[in-house]
Design an enzyme around this catalytic site. Structure first.
Site, short mmCIF file in Angstrom:
data_model
loop_
_atom_site.label_atom_id
_atom_site.label_comp_id
_atom_site.label_asym_id
_atom_site.label_seq_id
_atom_site.Cartn_x
_atom_site.Cartn_y
_atom_site.Cartn_z
N CYS A 33 -20.29 17.97 31.10
CA CYS A 33 -20.75 19.25 31.66
C CYS A 33 -19.66 20.32 31.53
O CYS A 33 -18.61 20.21 32.16
CB CYS A 33 -21.14 19.00 33.12
SG CYS A 33 -21.32 20.48 34.11
N CYS A 36 -18.69 22.09 34.77
CA CYS A 36 -17.95 21.13 35.62
C CYS A 36 -16.47 21.12 35.21
O CYS A 36 -15.58 21.09 36.07
CB CYS A 36 -18.52 19.73 35.47
SG CYS A 36 -20.24 19.56 35.97
#
Length: 108
Positions: A33, A36
Site C-alpha cells: 500500500c 501506508c
C-alpha cells in the site's frame, strides 16, 4: 521501524488494547500500500514526539485478517484510536502530520 511502534497480531491485539494505560493508535496497513508507506515516517515521528502519551501500533492486514474483519477495515491505511479499551476514533487515509497530531491531541 522504530522501537517505539509495536507490531500487533490478531492474537496480541485485544490484550494490548485492554492493558494500555495511554490511548492507543492502531495503524492497519499492508506492505503493498503506497499511502501506508507514505504515512509510516509520520507515525515514526509521532511515536517519538508523543512517547509516554500515546502508544502507536501497527497491524498488517494481509497477515491478520481476523482483527481487520472484526473492525470492518475496508480501506488502508485506516487508523483506529482506542482509549480505555474502547475505539474512540477512526481515521481513514493519509493525513499530514499536523492534522494527525491534532486529531490525536484530542484524546491525550
Amino acid at each position: 521501524m522504530s522501537d517505539k511502534i509495536t507490531n500487533l497480531s490478531s492474537e496480541s491485539f485485544k490484550s494490548t488494547i485492554a492493558s494500555a494505560t495511554t490511548p492507543v493508535l492502531v495503524d492497519f496497513w499492508a506492505p503493498w500500500c503506497g499511502p501506508c508507506k507514505a504515512i509510516a515516517p509520520v507515525l515514526e515521528e509521532l511515536a517519538v514526539e508523543l512517547d509516554g502519551q500515546i502508544k502507536i501500533c501497527k497491524v498488517n492486514v494481509d497477515e491478520n485478517d481476523a482483527v481487520s474483519a472484526e473492525y470492518g477495515i475496508r480501506a488502508i491505511p485506516t487508523m483506529l484510536v482506542f482509549k480505555g479499551g474502547q475505539m474512540v476514533e477512526q481515521i481513514v487515509g493519509m493525513l499530514p502530520k499536523a492534522a494527525l497530531k491534532s486529531k490525536l491531541a484530542a484524546h491525550l
